[in-house]
Enzyme design. Structure first.
Site, PDB file in Angstrom:
ATOM      1  N   ASP A 190      -9.787  -9.733  11.593  1.00  0.00           N
ATOM      2  CA  ASP A 190      -9.762  -8.525  10.767  1.00  0.00           C
ATOM      3  C   ASP A 190     -11.168  -7.962  10.582  1.00  0.00           C
ATOM      4  O   ASP A 190     -11.392  -6.755  10.709  1.00  0.00           O
ATOM      5  CB  ASP A 190      -9.141  -8.839   9.403  1.00  0.00           C
ATOM      6  CG  ASP A 190      -9.081  -7.615   8.506  1.00  0.00           C
ATOM      7  OD1 ASP A 190      -8.371  -6.659   8.858  1.00  0.00           O
ATOM      8  OD2 ASP A 190      -9.776  -7.619   7.463  1.00  0.00           O
TER       9      ASP A 190
ATOM     10  N   LEU B 180     -13.885   2.464  -0.338  1.00  0.00           N
ATOM     11  CA  LEU B 180     -15.312   2.777  -0.347  1.00  0.00           C
ATOM     12  C   LEU B 180     -15.637   3.869   0.678  1.00  0.00           C
ATOM     13  O   LEU B 180     -15.076   3.883   1.774  1.00  0.00           O
ATOM     14  CB  LEU B 180     -16.128   1.514  -0.040  1.00  0.00           C
ATOM     15  CG  LEU B 180     -16.019   0.374  -1.056  1.00  0.00           C
ATOM     16  CD1 LEU B 180     -16.801  -0.832  -0.581  1.00  0.00           C
ATOM     17  CD2 LEU B 180     -16.517   0.819  -2.424  1.00  0.00           C
TER      18      LEU B 180
ATOM     19  N   THR C 228       1.569   1.383   7.537  1.00  0.00           N
ATOM     20  CA  THR C 228       2.031   0.119   8.100  1.00  0.00           C
ATOM     21  C   THR C 228       0.833  -0.675   8.592  1.00  0.00           C
ATOM     22  O   THR C 228      -0.300  -0.206   8.575  1.00  0.00           O
ATOM     23  CB  THR C 228       2.977   0.352   9.297  1.00  0.00           C
ATOM     24  OG1 THR C 228       2.202   0.755  10.434  1.00  0.00           O
ATOM     25  CG2 THR C 228       4.003   1.425   8.995  1.00  0.00           C
TER      26      THR C 228
ATOM     27  N   LYS D  93     -12.852  -4.342  12.053  1.00  0.00           N
ATOM     28  CA  LYS D  93     -13.600  -3.403  11.215  1.00  0.00           C
ATOM     29  C   LYS D  93     -14.984  -3.135  11.806  1.00  0.00           C
ATOM     30  O   LYS D  93     -15.461  -1.991  11.804  1.00  0.00           O
ATOM     31  CB  LYS D  93     -13.719  -3.951   9.794  1.00  0.00           C
ATOM     32  CG  LYS D  93     -12.389  -4.030   9.056  1.00  0.00           C
ATOM     33  CD  LYS D  93     -12.542  -4.685   7.696  1.00  0.00           C
ATOM     34  CE  LYS D  93     -11.205  -4.757   6.965  1.00  0.00           C
ATOM     35  NZ  LYS D  93     -11.295  -5.445   5.659  1.00  0.00           N
TER      36      LYS D  93
ATOM     37  N   GLY E 141      -7.233  -4.583  -2.066  1.00  0.00           N
ATOM     38  CA  GLY E 141      -6.285  -4.301  -3.132  1.00  0.00           C
ATOM     39  C   GLY E 141      -5.458  -3.080  -2.820  1.00  0.00           C
ATOM     40  O   GLY E 141      -5.965  -2.079  -2.305  1.00  0.00           O
TER      41      GLY E 141
ATOM     42  N   VAL F   2       0.837  -1.207   0.000  1.00  0.00           N
ATOM     43  CA  VAL F   2       0.000   0.000   0.000  1.00  0.00           C
ATOM     44  C   VAL F   2       0.870   1.254   0.000  1.00  0.00           C
ATOM     45  O   VAL F   2       0.641   2.187  -0.776  1.00  0.00           O
ATOM     46  CB  VAL F   2      -0.954   0.009   1.214  1.00  0.00           C
ATOM     47  CG1 VAL F   2      -1.678   1.351   1.331  1.00  0.00           C
ATOM     48  CG2 VAL F   2      -1.966  -1.120   1.107  1.00  0.00           C
TER      49      VAL F   2
END
Length: 795
Positions: A651, A585, A527, A655, A775, A448
């Site tokens: 994960d 998004l 990171t 979120k 992605g 990223v």
């Protein structure tokens, strides 16, 4: 006028004017640092120090290669210094006599140089022309006598091609040598221009004219083409080093234009100062350094008449000038800005004047605030002062006080000297910047981070043109080393980082940013490091806004989460993290907007993981073993190096917790119910062992798939439900569920994420946000968006 390029350029400028047959006179200042050197030698002699070597060096330099006879001037200096050494002191009259020799030497050397070039040049000693009072060190001209002397002298020397006139010096009506004070040579020139009705006065300096700020302090400063006398006078009054108010005054009377030109670039048009009004608006930032703030406080003085008069009377009696005064209203407080060398004397004088008021407790204290500077915004109207002031506050620069002139078109700020350069650049960028420079520090250059850096570098010029924002990457750091360049890193940043000898350190990066006086700072955490978030508060305290793709800070214990927000609020900084949930998004922004607008959100449900979306979308749609689909995801790079980090559901749980906290819920991660997709016997051990045993998944998930209702598919879903309007009313659950194929969740394809936001107003019809949820390119673009949002917010 220093020897070498400067002296030669000055002579060539004069020769060019002779060639053009211009009618002009030349006023010269001392050569090099003559005035400062003479003052140093004078101090050494006073202290009976060894000054002879420095004096000999001075004489050698001043004579240079000139054939001119300077024995008279050098002899006088020797006698004066010997006398000072014997007495151990000197008067202002002696000092003027010593300093005057610098201009006399310069005038004679320049005259000789012109004669050697074939020019009919004449040395003119202004001590014979300009007569003053006996205020040594800052003498005031007696205009009637001086005007007559100058006009008669130039009339009698009308046939001379060039009259070389000494600047800075004059003589009293008793014939004693005097000096005209700071910027004295320019003052001499303006007096001659007035007396001789000159068409224009040209002042040659080391810069191309007057700038919007001192170019030595503000690299982006721009030259000002035209100023009115009034504007120039304000700039001079508030600290412009190449211009003094005394220079302007003789020119205003006869509307004689003044042009500031560069000795080293004399064909440039410079800055023209005239009686014509220039366009309205802010003209320049001027600086006063070496000043001190004298503070007088006393609640008992409120409403008492004559306080200001007493202060100014006692300061005038002590020959102390005040550049700025600011008064408080609630508790009577008066702040006075004076020259630093006069500060203690001012304090003592005020204390003596208000001795009785201390006794009656009407005055509580008189104290000094040292190490301050003054920035004056010339042309700044108070009505629009909020913009530069807001820019300062955003960059954690808080002025000690500010003052507005009577005209309402100049604002002066007193601030700590250590913040001067940063403050100047911040204000200048806000007022004059065609582009807004935002300085970025990027931590992490994994998939990223690397993508983001390249996106920023590739689109830099486009963003400048479209948005008027310059996104300047000043530092890139990984866990081992970092690179730093205040002007911006190059496209070869990867190789430079690999070869960097700078050990990675947040403290060193903060130090470098401070040393380069950088403002408009944004730290980007690209990171996934759980320990790095501990630096967030320190970054905030040092003036950074934050953008993060790292979810850890928002999912740590609630006490950390709360402390981070409190610091953001206290230091008025921003923290954006749109990519924490849903990659690029617009999910968090939408939820935040709904919540803050008073909309009652009743439920948030969705497929939060692009990896698990691909896994179950593919597994449900095709007749494949679960292990085969998992291997495909691994091969496509959809999973973490250890796929268990995706399959354990943590994960998704993080979120979901982030969204709960956006609704002002104080849940902890331990309260999230998470269905771990990994069979218990595969949860421990090495990655290679795990990858070798993937077939163990097949019977478990094939059975779940077979036992679904008809036309249903599997989705790994995060669900925030319950009474979300009350503390402890929420249920946070992450689980594998079977949903109708025709539902919004059931129709999901590929690695897309989907989020359903149920609200009281929308009823059973949720707001649906769907798209690529994973992605590097998508996530980096989302971080880019957060950076731009912060940059635009501060414009």
């Amino acid at each position: 006028m220093a020897y070498g390029d400067g002296f030669d350029k000055a002579i060539n400028i004069i020769l060019d004017k002779v060639k053009q047959q211009e009618k002009f006179a030349v006023v010269v200042s001392a050569i090099g640092n003559a005035t400062d050197e003479l003052e140093e030698i004078l101090e050494k002699a006073k202290k009976n120090g060894v000054y002879q070597v420095q004096l000999e060096n001075f004489k050698t330099y001043q004579k240079g290669n000139s054939a001119v006879d300077l024995s008279s001037e050098f002899g006088l200096l020797e006698k004066l210094f010997e006398g000072v050494a014997l007495l151990g002191d000197y008067s202002k009259k002696i000092k003027d006599n010593v300093l005057a020799q610098g201009e006399v030497i310069s005038g004679k050397v320049v005259t000789q140089a012109l004669k050697e070039k074939g020019v009919n040049a004449n040395f003119s000693d202004t001590r014979q022309l300009i007569k003053t009072d006996a205020k040594f060190g800052n003498a005031q001209p007696v205009d009637v006598i001086s005007r007559k002397n100058v006009q008669n002298y130039f009339s009698s020397h009308n046939g001379t091609t060039v009259n070389v006139v000494t600047g800075f010096i004059a003589s009293s009506t008793d014939g004693e040598t005097t000096t005209l004070g700071r910027n004295g040579s320019n003052f001499t020139a303006s007096l001659l221009a007035n007396y001789l009705d000159a068409e224009e006065l040209q002042s040659f300096t080391h810069v191309d004219g007057i700038f919007t700020a001192n170019p030595d302090l503000v690299p982006d400063a721009k030259k000002i083409d035209q100023l009115s006398f009034e504007e120039a006078n304000e700039i001079a009054t508030f600290g412009a080093t190449i211009l003094h108010a005394k220079t302007i005054i003789p020119l205003i009377e006869k509307k004689i234009p003044l042009r500031i030109l560069n000795t080293f670039n004399h064909t440039h048009n410079g800055t023209l100062i005239s009686s014509e009004n220039s366009r309205k608006g802010i003209k320049s930032l001027s600086v006063l350094e070496n000043v001190t703030l004298v503070n007088l406080e006393g609640r008992g003085l409120l409403g008492k008449p004559g306080i200001d008069a007493r202060i100014f009377r006692v300061l005038a009696q002590n020959n102390i000038s005040v550049s700025i005064i600011s008064q408080g209203s609630s508790e009577r407080g008066i702040g006075l800005v004076v020259d630093a060398k006069d500060a203690q004397k001012a304090k003592d004088a005020i204390e003596a004047e208000f001795e009785l008021d201390f006794y009656t407790h009407d005055v509580s204290s008189v104290y000094l605030t040292e190490n301050v500077s003054v920035i004056s915004i010339i042309g700044q109207e108070l009505a629009t002062f909020n913009k530069p002031y807001d820019a300062l506050i955003r960059n954690q620069i808080v002025p000690i006080l500010f003052n507005n002139t009577i005209t309402g078109k100049n604002v002066s700020l007193v601030m700590e000297r250590v913040q001067l350069k940063k403050a100047l650049n911040v204000i200048h960028s806000e007022i004059f910047g065609i582009t807004k420079k935002v300085n970025l520090v990027i931590f992490g250059h994994g998939t990223v981070g690397k993508t983001l850096i390249n996106q920023l570098l590739e689109t830099r010029e486009n963003i400048i043109q479209r948005k008027g924002i310059e996104l300047n990457i000043v530092a890139i750091a990984n866990s081992r080393q970092f690179i730093f360049d205040a002007k911006g890193v190059s496209k070869a940043w990867q190789s430079e980082l690999e070869s960097s000898s700078h050990k990675s350190s947040v403290e060193e990066i903060l130090k470098a940013a401070k040393e380069h006086h950088l403002g408009n700072l944004i730290a980007i955490d690209a990171t996934a490091n759980k320990d790095f978030v501990a630096n967030y508060v320190e970054l905030i305290k040092n003036g950074f806004d934050l953008v993060s793709a790292n979810k850890i800070a928002n999912t740590k214990e609630f006490s950390f989460y709360k402390n981070l927000r409190e610091n953001l609020n206290f230091y008025q900084k921003n923290y954006l993290y749109e990519t924490n949930v849903g990659a690029g998004l617009p999910l968090i922004d939408t939820i935040r907007l709904l919540h803050h607008s008073g909309e009652n959100i009743t439920r948030i449900r969705g497929v939060f993981s692009g990896t698990l979306s691909y896994l179950f979308n593919t597994f449900s749609a095709f007749d494949k073993n679960f292990s085969d689909v998992l291997n495909e995801a691994i091969e496509k790079g959809f999973t973490e190096p250890d796929p268990r980090e995706d399959l354990n559901g943590n994960d998704v749980g993080r979120k979901l917790l982030i969204l709960a906290r956006e609704l002002d819920l104080s849940n902890e991660f331990s309260e999230v119910k998470i269905q771990n997709l990994i069979p218990e016997n595969l949860r421990e051990g090495s990655v290679s062992d795990f990858l070798a045993r993937l077939e163990a998944f097949n019977p478990i998930y094939q059975d779940i798939k077979n036992n679904q209702a008809e036309n249903h598919v599997l989705r790994y879903v995060g669900d925030l439900s319950g009474d979300l309007s009350v503390e402890n009313g929420a249920t946070l659950e992450v689980s594998l569920v079977s949903v109708p194929k025709e539902s919004s969740l059931g129709q999901l394809k590929g690695s897309d994420s989907i989020f359903e936001i149920y609200t009281e107003s929308y009823g059973e019809h949720p707001i649906v946000i769907q798209g690529a949820g994973a992605g590097a390119a998508v996530t980096a673009r989302g971080v880019f968006g957060d950076i731009l949002r912060l940059a635009e917010k501060s414009k």
